[in-house]
Write a protein that holds these residues in place. Structure first.
Motif, PDB file in Angstrom:
ATOM      1  N   MET A  26      -7.993 -13.492   2.185  1.00 43.71           N
ATOM      2  CA  MET A  26      -7.352 -14.519   2.836  1.00 43.71           C
ATOM      3  C   MET A  26      -6.012 -14.637   2.762  1.00 43.71           C
ATOM      4  N   GLU A  27      -5.229 -14.088   2.064  1.00 40.92           N
ATOM      5  CA  GLU A  27      -4.009 -14.202   1.740  1.00 40.92           C
ATOM      6  C   GLU A  27      -3.243 -13.197   2.905  1.00 40.92           C
ATOM      7  N   ARG A  28      -4.041 -11.921   2.915  1.00 43.43           N
ATOM      8  CA  ARG A  28      -3.592 -10.976   3.926  1.00 43.43           C
ATOM      9  C   ARG A  28      -3.776 -11.253   5.221  1.00 43.43           C
ATOM     10  N   GLY A  39      -2.921   2.080   6.001  1.00 42.47           N
ATOM     11  CA  GLY A  39      -3.180   2.249   4.585  1.00 42.47           C
ATOM     12  C   GLY A  39      -3.344   3.811   4.410  1.00 42.47           C
ATOM     13  N   THR A  40      -3.932   4.128   3.004  1.00 47.56           N
ATOM     14  CA  THR A  40      -4.050   5.344   2.647  1.00 47.56           C
ATOM     15  C   THR A  40      -5.459   5.511   2.369  1.00 47.56           C
ATOM     16  N   ARG A  41      -5.928   6.680   2.304  1.00 51.07           N
ATOM     17  CA  ARG A  41      -7.291   7.095   1.949  1.00 51.07           C
ATOM     18  C   ARG A  41      -7.609   6.509   0.331  1.00 51.07           C
ATOM     19  N   ASP A  42      -6.872   6.937  -0.462  1.00 50.39           N
ATOM     20  CA  ASP A  42      -7.060   6.198  -2.047  1.00 50.39           C
ATOM     21  C   ASP A  42      -7.073   4.708  -1.946  1.00 50.39           C
ATOM     22  N   MET A  43      -6.275   3.992  -1.039  1.00 50.65           N
ATOM     23  CA  MET A  43      -6.373   2.760  -1.090  1.00 50.65           C
ATOM     24  C   MET A  43      -7.799   2.113  -0.678  1.00 50.65           C
ATOM     25  N   THR A  65      -1.685  -5.178   8.582  1.00 54.22           N
ATOM     26  CA  THR A  65      -1.084  -4.396   9.618  1.00 54.22           C
ATOM     27  C   THR A  65       0.130  -5.290   9.800  1.00 54.22           C
ATOM     28  N   PRO A  66       1.238  -4.954   9.179  1.00 52.93           N
ATOM     29  CA  PRO A  66       2.732  -5.408   9.395  1.00 52.93           C
ATOM     30  C   PRO A  66       3.058  -5.161  10.929  1.00 52.93           C
ATOM     31  N   ASN A 112      -2.946  -5.999  15.852  1.00 53.52           N
ATOM     32  CA  ASN A 112      -3.005  -6.106  14.478  1.00 53.52           C
ATOM     33  C   ASN A 112      -3.678  -4.793  13.930  1.00 53.52           C
ATOM     34  N   THR A 113      -3.229  -3.821  14.578  1.00 49.71           N
ATOM     35  CA  THR A 113      -3.910  -2.390  13.994  1.00 49.71           C
ATOM     36  C   THR A 113      -2.782  -1.380  13.735  1.00 49.71           C
TER      37      THR A 113
END
Length: 262
Positions: free
Chosen positions: A150-152, A125-129, A213-214, A119-120
Motif C-alpha cells: 500500500m505504501e508503494r 526491478g531485478t530478478r533477485d528482488m 515504478t518511479p 506506471n510501468t
C-alpha cells in the motif's frame, strides 16, 4: 460475467460500449482485478468499445499452476482479443499490464495501434528482488506484505482515507499462487531491446509518488519509442487511475483524440 475458454487458461472479461465502437483494452496491475478501472470508465467518451479482463491467477480468471512467463501473459490477451474479434485497439496497460502491452504491440500490430504505458517499465526491478517476493508469498501469503505494498501503491494523502482498505482487501484476496506466478513473470522480463523497436503512437503516464515504478523509469521506457509523449501526475502513486481519475481520464482522452481513435 463472461469467461473466455482459451485452452490452458480461462479469462474473466468484460466488454462495455457498442460492439462496433473503437476498441480500448485495459490491462491492470499485479494484485488487482478489472475493477481497477471502474472510476475511470464513466469519464471516457461515449461510443468506445471498452475491454477489460483479469489476467491469469487474478480476479475471476482461472489459476494455472505457476510460475508464469511474460510470453504466456501476452499470449493470453492475444487469444482473448482474437476470441472477441478486436483489432486496431488502443491498449492501456498499468504496471505488469504495461509490460503486457509492450509485448503484445511487438507481436501483434494488427491488434494494437497505440499504447498507453502507465506506471510501468521495460524492466521493473531485478530478478533477485522478484525471486524474494515470490518466495515470501509462497511461504506466508500476501497479507504480511500488504501494508508495504500500500505504501508503494498510494500517496500519503490517499493512504489516510478509508478507501485504502478496499484496495488492501482486493490485494490480499487475490490468489497467492497467481500473485506469485505473475511476480515471477515480471522478474524474468527485459523488454528494452524489443520496445525500442516499436513504431506506433505511445503515451507514458507516471505518478510522482509511485514507489513501484518511479517516474524516471516510465519516462525512460516510453522514450524508447520515437515520437512518444510523457505525462506526470503529481501527488499520485502507482495507481493514478484510482487516486486521480479525472486527470488520468483527461490525459487519456486527449491521447485518443490525438491518434484519431475518436
Amino acid at each position: 460475467m463472461n469467461l473466455a475458454d482459451l485452452g490452458d487458461v480461462q479469462l474473466h472479461y468484460r466488454v462495455d460500449g457498442p460492439e462496433n465502437g473503437p476498441p480500448v483494452v485495459f490491462a491492470n496491475s499485479l494484485g488487482t482485478d478489472l475493477r481497477l478501472w471502474d472510476d475511470l470508465l464513466p469519464m471516457l467518451p461515449a461510443g468506445l468499445k471498452i475491454v477489460r479482463y483479469d489476467k491469469r491467477g487474478h480476479g475471476l480468471s482461472s489459476l494455472p499452476r505457476g510460475p508464469y512467463h511474460m510470453g504466456a501473459l501476452v499470449k493470453d490477451v492475444e487469444a482473448l482479443l482474437d476470441y472477441l474479434g478486436v483489432r486496431d485497439a488502443v491498449f492501456v496497460g498499468l504496471s505488469i499490464g504495461g509490460m503486457i502491452a509492450q509485448g503484445l504491440a511487438v507481436k501483434r500490430l494488427d491488434q494494437v495501434r497505440a499504447v498507453v504505458l502507465s506506471n510501468t517499465g521495460a524492466k521493473i526491478g531485478t530478478r533477485d528482488m522478484w525471486d524474494e517476493r515470490v518466495a515470501a508469498v509462497e511461504a506466508s501469503g500476501i497479507e504480511p506484505m500488504a501494508d508495504t505494498v500500500m505504501e508503494r501503491w498510494f500517496s500519503p494523502a490517499f493512504r489516510a482515507t478509508p478507501e485504502l482498505q478496499l484496495w488492501r482487501n482486493m490485494l490480499i484476496r487475490q490468489p497467492a499462487e497467481g500473485y506469485a506466478g505473475c511476480a515471477a513473470a515480471i522478474g524474468g522480463t527485459d523488454f528494452y531491446t524489443t520496445t525500442a523497436g516499436l513504431r506506433l503512437p505511445a503515451l507514458g503516464i507516471a505518478g510522482s509518488d509511485d514507489g513501484s515504478t518511479p517516474p524516471d523509469l516510465v519516462r525512460e521506457t516510453v522514450d524508447l519509442i520515437p515520437g512518444s509523449r510523457f505525462h506526470l501526475i503529481r501527488g499520485a502513486g502507482h495507481l493514478p487511475c484510482v487516486e486521480t481519475p479525472v486527470e488520468y481520464a483527461n490525459v487519456l482522452n486527449a491521447f485518443l483524440h490525438e491518434v484519431g481513435h475518436i
